[in-house]
Design a protein around this motif. Structure first.
Motif, PDB file in Angstrom:
ATOM      1  N   TRP A 151       0.832  -1.209   0.000  1.00 24.48           N
ATOM      2  CA  TRP A 151       0.000   0.000   0.000  1.00 24.48           C
ATOM      3  C   TRP A 151       0.870   1.264   0.000  1.00 24.48           C
ATOM      4  CZ3 TRP A 151      -5.332  -0.165   2.781  1.00 24.48           C
ATOM      5  CH2 TRP A 151      -5.971  -1.386   2.535  1.00 24.48           C
ATOM      6  N   VAL A 152       1.877   1.289  -0.863  1.00 27.50           N
ATOM      7  CA  VAL A 152       2.858   2.380  -0.878  1.00 27.50           C
ATOM      8  C   VAL A 152       2.314   3.577  -1.668  1.00 27.50           C
ATOM      9  CG1 VAL A 152       5.196   3.037  -1.549  1.00 27.50           C
ATOM     10  CG2 VAL A 152       4.745   0.733  -0.665  1.00 27.50           C
ATOM     11  N   TYR A 153       2.579   4.769  -1.166  1.00 26.44           N
ATOM     12  CA  TYR A 153       2.164   6.002  -1.839  1.00 26.44           C
ATOM     13  C   TYR A 153       3.188   7.090  -1.567  1.00 26.44           C
ATOM     14  CZ  TYR A 153       0.847   7.593   2.810  1.00 26.44           C
ATOM     15  OH  TYR A 153       0.891   7.946   4.136  1.00 26.44           O
ATOM     16  N   SER A 154       3.185   8.140  -2.382  1.00 31.21           N
ATOM     17  CA  SER A 154       4.019   9.322  -2.165  1.00 31.21           C
ATOM     18  C   SER A 154       3.478  10.427  -3.061  1.00 31.21           C
ATOM     19  CB  SER A 154       5.492   9.025  -2.518  1.00 31.21           C
ATOM     20  OG  SER A 154       5.681   9.021  -3.919  1.00 31.21           O
ATOM     21  N   ARG A 155       4.144  11.558  -3.058  1.00 33.84           N
ATOM     22  CA  ARG A 155       3.709  12.629  -3.954  1.00 33.84           C
ATOM     23  C   ARG A 155       4.156  12.378  -5.391  1.00 33.84           C
ATOM     24  NH1 ARG A 155       7.676  16.702  -5.044  1.00 33.84           N
ATOM     25  NH2 ARG A 155       9.543  16.559  -3.727  1.00 33.84           N
ATOM     26  N   HIS A 156       4.980  11.373  -5.592  1.00 34.18           N
ATOM     27  CA  HIS A 156       5.491  11.056  -6.919  1.00 34.18           C
ATOM     28  C   HIS A 156       4.645   9.962  -7.573  1.00 34.18           C
ATOM     29  CE1 HIS A 156       9.024  13.357  -5.827  1.00 34.18           C
ATOM     30  NE2 HIS A 156       9.224  12.578  -4.787  1.00 34.18           N
ATOM     31  N   GLY A 157       4.571   9.988  -8.882  1.00 36.01           N
ATOM     32  CA  GLY A 157       3.960   8.893  -9.627  1.00 36.01           C
ATOM     33  C   GLY A 157       2.474   8.742  -9.383  1.00 36.01           C
ATOM     34  N   GLY A 158       1.953   7.588  -9.809  1.00 33.43           N
ATOM     35  CA  GLY A 158       0.543   7.292  -9.634  1.00 33.43           C
ATOM     36  C   GLY A 158       0.323   6.398  -8.436  1.00 33.43           C
ATOM     37  N   ASN A 159      -0.637   6.735  -7.589  1.00 29.57           N
ATOM     38  CA  ASN A 159      -0.938   5.926  -6.419  1.00 29.57           C
ATOM     39  C   ASN A 159      -2.332   6.266  -5.907  1.00 29.57           C
ATOM     40  OD1 ASN A 159      -0.556   8.196  -4.372  1.00 29.57           O
ATOM     41  ND2 ASN A 159       1.491   8.127  -5.282  1.00 29.57           N
ATOM     42  N   PHE A 160      -2.785   5.549  -4.906  1.00 27.69           N
ATOM     43  CA  PHE A 160      -4.140   5.689  -4.401  1.00 27.69           C
ATOM     44  C   PHE A 160      -4.413   7.097  -3.869  1.00 27.69           C
ATOM     45  CE2 PHE A 160      -7.367   5.214  -1.043  1.00 27.69           C
ATOM     46  CZ  PHE A 160      -8.383   4.593  -1.755  1.00 27.69           C
ATOM     47  N   VAL A 161      -3.476   7.677  -3.142  1.00 26.74           N
ATOM     48  CA  VAL A 161      -3.699   8.996  -2.564  1.00 26.74           C
ATOM     49  C   VAL A 161      -3.923  10.030  -3.655  1.00 26.74           C
ATOM     50  CG1 VAL A 161      -2.688  10.847  -1.171  1.00 26.74           C
ATOM     51  CG2 VAL A 161      -2.397   8.473  -0.473  1.00 26.74           C
ATOM     52  N   LYS A 162      -3.084  10.051  -4.657  1.00 30.63           N
ATOM     53  CA  LYS A 162      -3.214  11.047  -5.710  1.00 30.63           C
ATOM     54  C   LYS A 162      -4.460  10.809  -6.559  1.00 30.63           C
ATOM     55  CE  LYS A 162       0.569  12.415  -7.728  1.00 30.63           C
ATOM     56  NZ  LYS A 162       1.880  12.342  -8.438  1.00 30.63           N
ATOM     57  N   THR A 163      -4.811   9.538  -6.759  1.00 24.51           N
ATOM     58  CA  THR A 163      -6.052   9.248  -7.478  1.00 24.51           C
ATOM     59  C   THR A 163      -7.258   9.760  -6.703  1.00 24.51           C
ATOM     60  OG1 THR A 163      -5.117   7.298  -8.559  1.00 24.51           O
ATOM     61  CG2 THR A 163      -7.521   7.404  -8.396  1.00 24.51           C
ATOM     62  N   MET A 164      -7.272   9.529  -5.385  1.00 26.57           N
ATOM     63  CA  MET A 164      -8.378  10.007  -4.554  1.00 26.57           C
ATOM     64  C   MET A 164      -8.466  11.532  -4.567  1.00 26.57           C
ATOM     65  SD  MET A 164     -10.250   7.591  -3.289  1.00 26.57           S
ATOM     66  CE  MET A 164     -10.067   6.821  -4.908  1.00 26.57           C
ATOM     67  N   LEU A 280       0.379  10.005   6.456  1.00 22.81           N
ATOM     68  CA  LEU A 280      -0.451  10.570   5.390  1.00 22.81           C
ATOM     69  C   LEU A 280      -0.466  12.088   5.478  1.00 22.81           C
ATOM     70  CD1 LEU A 280      -2.602  10.479   3.126  1.00 22.81           C
ATOM     71  CD2 LEU A 280      -4.323  10.155   4.940  1.00 22.81           C
ATOM     72  N   ARG A 281      -0.623  12.606   6.688  1.00 24.91           N
ATOM     73  CA  ARG A 281      -0.643  14.062   6.880  1.00 24.91           C
ATOM     74  C   ARG A 281       0.667  14.684   6.413  1.00 24.91           C
ATOM     75  NH1 ARG A 281      -1.486  14.094  12.208  1.00 24.91           N
ATOM     76  NH2 ARG A 281      -3.682  13.637  11.769  1.00 24.91           N
ATOM     77  N   LEU A 282       1.788  14.043   6.759  1.00 19.30           N
ATOM     78  CA  LEU A 282       3.089  14.565   6.344  1.00 19.30           C
ATOM     79  C   LEU A 282       3.260  14.507   4.833  1.00 19.30           C
ATOM     80  CD1 LEU A 282       5.331  12.990   9.129  1.00 19.30           C
ATOM     81  CD2 LEU A 282       4.719  15.413   8.878  1.00 19.30           C
ATOM     82  N   MET A 283       2.797  13.426   4.227  1.00 21.00           N
ATOM     83  CA  MET A 283       2.904  13.326   2.770  1.00 21.00           C
ATOM     84  C   MET A 283       2.079  14.407   2.086  1.00 21.00           C
ATOM     85  SD  MET A 283       0.789  12.219   0.099  1.00 21.00           S
ATOM     86  CE  MET A 283       1.076  12.047  -1.645  1.00 21.00           C
ATOM     87  N   LEU A 284       0.859  14.658   2.577  1.00 19.25           N
ATOM     88  CA  LEU A 284       0.006  15.676   1.957  1.00 19.25           C
ATOM     89  C   LEU A 284       0.596  17.067   2.150  1.00 19.25           C
ATOM     90  CD1 LEU A 284      -3.530  14.292   2.869  1.00 19.25           C
ATOM     91  CD2 LEU A 284      -2.463  14.351   0.603  1.00 19.25           C
ATOM     92  N   GLN A 285       1.234  17.313   3.279  1.00 19.81           N
ATOM     93  CA  GLN A 285       1.943  18.585   3.468  1.00 19.81           C
ATOM     94  C   GLN A 285       3.075  18.713   2.459  1.00 19.81           C
ATOM     95  OE1 GLN A 285       3.061  18.226   7.593  1.00 19.81           O
ATOM     96  NE2 GLN A 285       1.192  19.188   8.333  1.00 19.81           N
ATOM     97  N   ASP A 286       3.802  17.615   2.240  1.00 20.73           N
ATOM     98  CA  ASP A 286       4.877  17.588   1.265  1.00 20.73           C
ATOM     99  C   ASP A 286       4.330  17.850  -0.137  1.00 20.73           C
ATOM    100  OD1 ASP A 286       7.633  17.050   0.476  1.00 20.73           O
ATOM    101  OD2 ASP A 286       6.909  15.137  -0.304  1.00 20.73           O
ATOM    102  N   PHE A 287       3.200  17.248  -0.444  1.00 22.14           N
ATOM    103  CA  PHE A 287       2.560  17.432  -1.747  1.00 22.14           C
ATOM    104  C   PHE A 287       2.122  18.888  -1.930  1.00 22.14           C
ATOM    105  CE2 PHE A 287      -1.353  17.274  -4.375  1.00 22.14           C
ATOM    106  CZ  PHE A 287      -0.807  16.790  -5.546  1.00 22.14           C
ATOM    107  N   LYS A 288       1.550  19.472  -0.879  1.00 19.63           N
ATOM    108  CA  LYS A 288       1.101  20.859  -0.951  1.00 19.63           C
ATOM    109  C   LYS A 288       2.274  21.808  -1.195  1.00 19.63           C
ATOM    110  CE  LYS A 288      -1.427  24.414   1.632  1.00 19.63           C
ATOM    111  NZ  LYS A 288      -2.171  24.745   2.870  1.00 19.63           N
ATOM    112  N   GLU A 289       3.405  21.527  -0.551  1.00 17.07           N
ATOM    113  CA  GLU A 289       4.562  22.414  -0.650  1.00 17.07           C
ATOM    114  C   GLU A 289       5.341  22.255  -1.946  1.00 17.07           C
ATOM    115  OE1 GLU A 289       6.894  21.651   2.803  1.00 17.07           O
ATOM    116  OE2 GLU A 289       5.322  22.289   4.196  1.00 17.07           O
ATOM    117  N   HIS A 290       5.411  21.016  -2.448  1.00 19.73           N
ATOM    118  CA  HIS A 290       6.301  20.753  -3.579  1.00 19.73           C
ATOM    119  C   HIS A 290       5.614  20.221  -4.832  1.00 19.73           C
ATOM    120  CE1 HIS A 290       8.926  20.309   0.070  1.00 19.73           C
ATOM    121  NE2 HIS A 290       9.646  21.140  -0.642  1.00 19.73           N
ATOM    122  N   GLY A 291       4.351  19.814  -4.729  1.00 22.85           N
ATOM    123  CA  GLY A 291       3.698  19.230  -5.890  1.00 22.85           C
ATOM    124  C   GLY A 291       4.315  17.908  -6.271  1.00 22.85           C
ATOM    125  N   VAL A 292       4.171  17.535  -7.534  1.00 26.29           N
ATOM    126  CA  VAL A 292       4.687  16.233  -7.971  1.00 26.29           C
ATOM    127  C   VAL A 292       6.148  16.347  -8.368  1.00 26.29           C
ATOM    128  CG1 VAL A 292       2.458  15.410  -8.679  1.00 26.29           C
ATOM    129  CG2 VAL A 292       3.843  16.670 -10.312  1.00 26.29           C
TER     130      VAL A 292
END
Length: 292
Positions: A151-164, A280-292
């Protein structure tokens, strides 16, 4: 880079996090598929001889679970044959190998977390290819370290979090499977665990790693919506409805229960597991700050 660590699969979400988290010493070089195709034994030998690493972290993989049902030969080439070639080349040169595998080697019929020595029983072509890769690297290098995750996800690539996030911004209502249970795993935490293993050459064998806690895909989706709204990534959260797996058929069968027993990993790395919701919260903060 003699004496450093070579990371394969640098174009994927884990590979990119491994490069991001790499310590200053030993030096790291991260190669994507264009720079190093692990299906080519000559290319493997050239890379190992050129960089002379003390260890290799193999994060390269074919991860298209559903597509693997239609093209099992491609999955086998990348997930089974290629790791075996890499392990053999590393063993020949005395290079330590750390290989990443998956919860999909199990059938999901358990009712308690899978221990590293639990009997594998993959349900589909992807899981079979990854299990064959584990067997291949262990045969070529008995002291290999195999780290399973899921169940791996990150701000990079395609994954469940970014799809949601995308679907929640587009729709008024979503349905998400609620009878598949596992543990979401931020790729950055997984990368840090792999670097910890890389710094402990005495650790060999099979380990499991994911974040702490348990969730269904539905639970995960609800959390994504709540955390994203709090961070301002979503203006509002749509209705999210739980559905059974039968309502969302896919070419590949998924394990209903994918929770891994991480106790040996946490013990031997002297670390505490971090709950998936915090990650998850930390990843979304990372996504907000840096995008993909």
């Amino acid at each position: 880079m003699s004496g450093g660590v070579l990371v394969t699969g640098a174009g994927g979400q884990l590979g990119r996090e491994l490069a991001h988290c790499a310590p200053l010493s030993p030096p790291c070089v991260a190669l994507d598929r264009r720079a190093l195709d692990l299906r080519d034994p000559a290319a493997i030998g050239c890379a190992l001889d050129a960089y002379k690493p003390q260890a290799v972290i193999n994060a390269a993989a074919y991860t298209a679970v559903d597509r693997a049902e239609a093209e099992p030969a491609q999955a086998d080439a990348s997930n089974a044959t290629a790791p075996g070639l890499l392990a053999a080349a590393c063993a020949e040169r005395g290079i330590r190998l750390l290989h990443v595998s998956t919860d999909f080697v199990f059938d999901g019929r358990a009712s308690s977390p899978y221990a590293p020595d639990a009997a594998p029983a993959p349900l589909g072509a992807y899981g079979r290819s990854k299990l064959a890769g584990e067997d291949a690297v262990r045969t070529a290098q008995p002291d290999v370290l195999v780290l399973r995750t899921g169940w791996v996800y990150s701000r990079h690539g395609g994954n469940f979090v970014k799809t949601m996030l995308r679907l929640m911004a587009e729709r008024e209502e979503l349905t998400v499977v609620a009878d598949q249970v596992g543990t979401p795993t931020w790729a950055r935490g997984l990368a840090r665990a792999l670097w910890s293993f890389a710094g402990r050459p005495a650790l060999v064998g099979t380990y499991h790693f994911s974040d702490a806690g348990v969730a269904s895909w539905y639970d995960f989706a609800v959390a994504i919506g709540e955390e994203a709204e709090t961070l301002g990534l979503l203006a509002r959260v749509p209705r999210i409805l739980p559905v059974p797996t039968a309502a969302y058929p896919t070419p590949a069968r998924r394990p209903a229960y994918s929770v891994l027993d991480k106790s040996a990993c946490w013990r031997d790395l002297a670390m505490e597991g971090v709950h998936w919701r915090r990650q998850l919260r930390l990843m979304l903060q990372d996504f907000k700050e840096h995008g993909v």
